[in-house]
Design a protein around this motif. Structure first.
Motif, PDB file in Angstrom:
ATOM      1  N   SER A  53     -11.703   4.993  36.458  1.00 51.47           N
ATOM      2  CA  SER A  53     -11.769   6.423  36.233  1.00 51.47           C
ATOM      3  C   SER A  53     -12.792   7.019  37.207  1.00 51.47           C
ATOM      4  CB  SER A  53     -12.189   6.739  34.793  1.00 51.47           C
ATOM      5  OG  SER A  53     -12.239   8.133  34.585  1.00 51.47           O
ATOM      6  N   PRO A  54     -12.398   7.928  38.078  1.00 54.27           N
ATOM      7  CA  PRO A  54     -11.048   8.488  38.183  1.00 54.27           C
ATOM      8  C   PRO A  54     -10.111   7.524  38.913  1.00 54.27           C
ATOM      9  CG  PRO A  54     -12.415   9.356  39.926  1.00 54.27           C
ATOM     10  CD  PRO A  54     -13.324   8.512  39.064  1.00 54.27           C
ATOM     11  N   ALA A  55      -8.820   7.743  38.758  1.00 56.67           N
ATOM     12  CA  ALA A  55      -7.838   6.919  39.467  1.00 56.67           C
ATOM     13  C   ALA A  55      -7.412   7.549  40.783  1.00 56.67           C
ATOM     14  CB  ALA A  55      -6.599   6.710  38.588  1.00 56.67           C
ATOM     15  N   VAL A  56      -7.536   8.871  40.884  1.00 59.33           N
ATOM     16  CA  VAL A  56      -7.159   9.601  42.093  1.00 59.33           C
ATOM     17  C   VAL A  56      -8.393  10.317  42.611  1.00 59.33           C
ATOM     18  CG1 VAL A  56      -5.651  11.361  43.076  1.00 59.33           C
ATOM     19  CG2 VAL A  56      -4.816   9.911  41.217  1.00 59.33           C
ATOM     20  N   VAL A  57      -8.685  10.120  43.903  1.00 56.86           N
ATOM     21  CA  VAL A  57      -9.897  10.673  44.494  1.00 56.86           C
ATOM     22  C   VAL A  57      -9.535  11.658  45.600  1.00 56.86           C
ATOM     23  CG1 VAL A  57     -11.279   8.659  43.901  1.00 56.86           C
ATOM     24  CG2 VAL A  57     -10.060   8.695  46.087  1.00 56.86           C
ATOM     25  N   GLU A  58     -10.541  12.160  46.283  1.00 54.93           N
ATOM     26  CA  GLU A  58     -10.344  13.188  47.302  1.00 54.93           C
ATOM     27  C   GLU A  58      -9.262  12.789  48.297  1.00 54.93           C
ATOM     28  OE1 GLU A  58     -12.900  15.589  50.727  1.00 54.93           O
ATOM     29  OE2 GLU A  58     -13.845  14.018  49.537  1.00 54.93           O
ATOM     30  N   GLY A  59      -8.411  13.761  48.644  1.00 54.62           N
ATOM     31  CA  GLY A  59      -7.307  13.496  49.546  1.00 54.62           C
ATOM     32  C   GLY A  59      -6.045  13.056  48.832  1.00 54.62           C
TER      33      GLY A  59
END
Length: 409
Positions: A53-59
């Motif tokens: 967590s988080p699984a999705v990061v910047e970009g």
């Protein structure tokens, strides 16, 4: 039940997890230490995986994207592959690319029909219709030098640019539509120093052809926001947007070879930006391309998949995305299928779409392949200092002179 399960988690795992509303740290690859562990990474000696967590990061990247990149080793690349005979490797690599196009070969008759032809200053202007695939009949524009021919030919492949009202008109001055002419002049001034590349090449004695890619010019209906939906819809229909563009470009080469005014053994591809990608891709897929000029589109994949790169936005990326292909070949590996035919790759030092490391790494890979075939003189790679994402007049003069060397008798 949920509380008891949470209480059973190791304390170390809780330390590495984040609760909703907690601040998110820097995405991997953004900080000053590129070797730092990604959020959610497991320290050496830790008893088990941390909660992700988080699984999705910047970009819009998965938190583990650096690990995914590290797993890409391109086993089919020349030099990595167990295939040691270059011709056998080239056939295998090309067949692999074909597989990932998700667009079957198309042997539909071209059914060429000339609908307009008129003299211009130094050459003839021609509009024609042909079946670019079994599903689509389209209009193309040509310029032909005065005389009998047959002439060396250049297939011009237009860019993306997030502008869809003009496609082929970005490259050949439109004589048939005043509104498109105004748009095309604006585009030419912005990227090509006020020149129309096709008209310049026709004046030098080349037959030139330009066709709208799916969604541009005559083939209207596409908007920037709809590109990703279009791509997913084609995937659901068992097809591929990028594969369709690739197949149509190869068919355009076939069209040129069918015309009596064209020397079928001297056909080059030339393009800028997405057109540069299409130029080397077409040369990789068609053995009938004699030479290629690719402007402002070459990089290694790993250096393209970095935070801030335009590709990470999706949308336009789907015109150049063959899912699964990069598990086998890197971007310059695909371009290398065209070796040892003459190829010129050039771009700008300040191009914001490609990192210097990505371009340099790709050029090194290309040079290694051409060198392995003792064809160093047939490959040219150039980075113009102080230049961004443009194909200016000095760059054009150099590219056209190089093309004359390989295409003129």
């Amino acid at each position: 039940m949920k509380r008891r399960a949470l209480a059973a988690l190791p304390a170390l795992a809780l330390m590495h997890s984040r609760l909703p509303g907690e601040p998110v740290g820097e995405a991997p690859g953004v900080g000053t230490d590129p070797t730092a562990a990604a959020p959610g990474a497991v320290p050496a000696g830790a008893p088990g995986p941390a909660v992700e967590s988080p699984a999705v990061v910047e970009g819009n990247l998965p938190v583990f994207f650096e690990r995914l990149k590290a797993e890409l080793d391109y086993p089919l690349a020349w030099g990595n592959s167990r295939i040691r005979d270059f011709r056998s490797w080239r056939r295998t690599a090309a067949a692999t690319v074909e597989e990932f196009l998700r667009q079957p070969p198309d042997d539909t008759p071209l059914r060429v029909e000339v609908v307009d032809e008129r003299p211009a200053d130094g050459y003839r202007q021609r509009s024609l219709l042909f079946d670019v695939t079994r599903h689509s009949r389209v209009r193309a524009t040509m310029l032909l030098p005065h005389g009998r021919g047959p002439f060396p030919a250049v297939l011009l492949l237009h860019d993306h640019g997030s502008r869809f009202d003009i496609g082929k008109e970005k490259l050949i001055r439109p004589w048939y539509d005043e509104a498109r002419l105004a748009s095309a002049r604006d585009w030419s001034a912005r990227y090509f120093g006020g020149r129309f590349l096709g008209d310049e090449l026709a004046a030098r004695g080349y037959a030139v052809l330009a066709v709208d890619a799916f969604g541009w010019g005559d083939r209207s209906g596409l908007t920037y926001e709809a590109q990703q939906a279009l791509a997913s819809n084609l995937f659901n229909l068992g097809s591929s947007l990028a594969g369709l563009v690739a197949r149509e470009d190869v068919r355009a080469v076939r069209l040129l070879r069918s015309l009596p005014e064209v020397d079928r053994d001297r056909i080059a591809t030339l393009g800028f930006s997405m057109g540069g990608y299409r130029a080397w891709q077409t040369a990789a897929l068609s053995p009938h391309v004699s030479a290629v000029v690719s402007v402002c589109w070459m990089t290694t994949l790993k250096e393209m998949m970095v935070v801030g790169n335009n590709t990470l936005r999706g949308q336009s990326a789907f015109f150049m995305l063959h899912p699964g292909l990069y598990q086998h070949l890197d971007i310059p590996d695909v371009a290398s299928i065209a070796a040892p035919r003459p190829a010129f790759f050039l771009g700008g030092e300040l191009d914001p779409l490609f990192t210097p490391a990505g371009t340099a790494g790709a050029y090194a890979k290309l040079r290694a392949v051409w060198r392995s075939q003792r064809a160093d003189a047939r490959l040219r790679t150039t980075t113009w200092p102080g230049v961004g994402h443009v194909f200016g007049t000095e760059m054009q003069d150099e590219a056209f002179g190089w093309l004359d060397r390989w295409m003129r008798p």
